[in-house]
Design a protein around this motif. Structure first.
Motif, PDB file in Angstrom:
ATOM      1  N   ALA A   1      53.770  58.192  36.017  1.00 18.60           N
ATOM      2  CA  ALA A   1      52.730  58.563  35.053  1.00 18.60           C
ATOM      3  C   ALA A   1      52.396  57.415  34.107  1.00 18.60           C
ATOM      4  N   SER A   2      53.379  56.590  33.761  1.00 17.79           N
ATOM      5  CA  SER A   2      53.128  55.486  32.830  1.00 17.79           C
ATOM      6  C   SER A   2      52.284  54.373  33.445  1.00 17.79           C
ATOM      7  N   CYS A   3      52.162  54.355  34.766  1.00 18.94           N
ATOM      8  CA  CYS A   3      51.356  53.283  35.373  1.00 18.94           C
ATOM      9  C   CYS A   3      49.870  53.484  35.098  1.00 18.94           C
ATOM     10  N   VAL A   4      49.442  54.702  34.758  1.00 16.65           N
ATOM     11  CA  VAL A   4      48.029  54.937  34.441  1.00 16.65           C
ATOM     12  C   VAL A   4      47.652  54.165  33.173  1.00 16.65           C
ATOM     13  N   SER A   5      48.442  54.308  32.119  1.00 14.38           N
ATOM     14  CA  SER A   5      48.138  53.584  30.882  1.00 14.38           C
ATOM     15  C   SER A   5      48.332  52.090  31.068  1.00 14.38           C
ATOM     16  N   ALA A   6      49.302  51.686  31.888  1.00 14.93           N
ATOM     17  CA  ALA A   6      49.515  50.252  32.150  1.00 14.93           C
ATOM     18  C   ALA A   6      48.311  49.659  32.892  1.00 14.93           C
ATOM     19  N   ALA A   7      47.793  50.381  33.881  1.00  7.47           N
ATOM     20  CA  ALA A   7      46.615  49.894  34.619  1.00  7.47           C
ATOM     21  C   ALA A   7      45.409  49.806  33.696  1.00  7.47           C
ATOM     22  N   ARG A   8      45.248  50.800  32.837  1.00  8.58           N
ATOM     23  CA  ARG A   8      44.127  50.799  31.886  1.00  8.58           C
ATOM     24  C   ARG A   8      44.252  49.629  30.909  1.00  8.58           C
ATOM     25  N   ALA A   9      45.459  49.358  30.417  1.00  5.81           N
ATOM     26  CA  ALA A   9      45.675  48.247  29.479  1.00  5.81           C
ATOM     27  C   ALA A   9      45.405  46.903  30.151  1.00  5.81           C
ATOM     28  N   ARG A  10      45.845  46.758  31.382  1.00  8.43           N
ATOM     29  CA  ARG A  10      45.575  45.502  32.112  1.00  8.43           C
ATOM     30  C   ARG A  10      44.089  45.323  32.353  1.00  8.43           C
ATOM     31  N   ALA A  11      43.422  46.416  32.733  1.00  6.65           N
ATOM     32  CA  ALA A  11      41.979  46.339  32.957  1.00  6.65           C
ATOM     33  C   ALA A  11      41.254  45.995  31.663  1.00  6.65           C
ATOM     34  N   ARG A  12      41.642  46.601  30.544  1.00  7.90           N
ATOM     35  CA  ARG A  12      41.019  46.305  29.244  1.00  7.90           C
ATOM     36  C   ARG A  12      41.187  44.825  28.917  1.00  7.90           C
ATOM     37  N   SER A  13      42.371  44.276  29.163  1.00 11.22           N
ATOM     38  CA  SER A  13      42.627  42.865  28.894  1.00 11.22           C
ATOM     39  C   SER A  13      41.706  41.970  29.728  1.00 11.22           C
ATOM     40  N   VAL A  14      41.539  42.321  30.996  1.00 14.42           N
ATOM     41  CA  VAL A  14      40.649  41.547  31.872  1.00 14.42           C
ATOM     42  C   VAL A  14      39.204  41.661  31.387  1.00 14.42           C
ATOM     43  N   LEU A  15      38.768  42.861  31.060  1.00 15.37           N
ATOM     44  CA  LEU A  15      37.395  43.062  30.576  1.00 15.37           C
ATOM     45  C   LEU A  15      37.147  42.289  29.283  1.00 15.37           C
ATOM     46  N   ASP A  16      38.131  42.289  28.377  1.00 18.34           N
ATOM     47  CA  ASP A  16      38.004  41.523  27.128  1.00 18.34           C
ATOM     48  C   ASP A  16      37.886  40.029  27.426  1.00 18.34           C
ATOM     49  N   THR A  17      38.685  39.551  28.350  1.00 19.10           N
ATOM     50  CA  THR A  17      38.631  38.133  28.739  1.00 19.10           C
ATOM     51  C   THR A  17      37.263  37.787  29.317  1.00 19.10           C
ATOM     52  N   TRP A  18      36.690  38.706  30.071  1.00 18.55           N
ATOM     53  CA  TRP A  18      35.373  38.490  30.667  1.00 18.55           C
ATOM     54  C   TRP A  18      34.245  38.713  29.671  1.00 18.55           C
ATOM     55  N   GLY A  19      34.538  39.221  28.475  1.00 20.81           N
ATOM     56  CA  GLY A  19      33.514  39.459  27.462  1.00 20.81           C
ATOM     57  C   GLY A  19      32.632  40.660  27.758  1.00 20.81           C
ATOM     58  N   ILE A  20      33.183  41.669  28.385  1.00 21.98           N
ATOM     59  CA  ILE A  20      32.414  42.862  28.769  1.00 21.98           C
ATOM     60  C   ILE A  20      32.320  43.817  27.581  1.00 21.98           C
ATOM     61  N   SER A  21      31.130  44.361  27.361  1.00 22.72           N
ATOM     62  CA  SER A  21      30.910  45.281  26.233  1.00 22.72           C
ATOM     63  C   SER A  21      31.747  46.536  26.382  1.00 22.72           C
ATOM     64  N   ALA A  22      32.042  47.169  25.249  1.00 18.65           N
ATOM     65  CA  ALA A  22      32.821  48.407  25.254  1.00 18.65           C
ATOM     66  C   ALA A  22      32.104  49.502  26.026  1.00 18.65           C
ATOM     67  N   GLU A  23      30.782  49.561  25.933  1.00 17.80           N
ATOM     68  CA  GLU A  23      30.017  50.601  26.620  1.00 17.80           C
ATOM     69  C   GLU A  23      30.226  50.546  28.133  1.00 17.80           C
TER      70      GLU A  23
END
Length: 134
Positions: A5-27
């Protein structure tokens, strides 16, 4: 990652980090994160996988989210009508509503499925409203 169950939040956190690095909007990023959550949740809930692999890619056409499991069951993930009295069963309905397209293929790393979804780089101006099913 280990299919818990904890891998869901871990995957989301990793994806958020990648999106932030790419400069992707929150929307746009919020849609990507919701799809990551739904696909990873489905993989750990509906398969007997020990591990789940989540990949996020982007190019000039948009984003591609891939979640690979180790399911040996012959049943392919598919969108189904949700039971209005159940708290579960809406994951692929959400994916279908948010993604430009999505599908399922055979996993490349052995037995299992690879469920993928593609989204545009920018948010749609207006989202279509899902049909209401009483």
């Amino acid at each position: 990652m280990t299919a818990t169950a904890s891998c869901v939040s871990a995957a989301r956190a990793r994806a958020r980090s990648v999106l932030d690095t790419w400069g992707i909007s929150a929307e746009v990023g919020d849609d990507v994160l919701l799809i990551v959550s739904e696909l990873v949740t489905n993989a750990i809930t509906h398969t007997a996988s020990q591990d789940v692999l989540c990949r996020l890619r982007a190019d000039t056409r948009g984003f591609r989210i891939e979640v690979e499991d180790q399911s040996q069951a012959g049943r392919v993930p598919e969108q189904r009508a949700a039971d209005p009295h159940s708290q579960c069963g809406r994951g692929l309905i959400l994916v279908d509503a948010l993604a430009r397209t999505w599908g399922v293929t055979t996993a490349a790393r052995g037995p299992g499925h690879l469920v993928w979804a593609e989204l545009p780089l920018s948010a749609p101006q207006e989202r279509p409203r899902p049909a209401h099913h009483p």
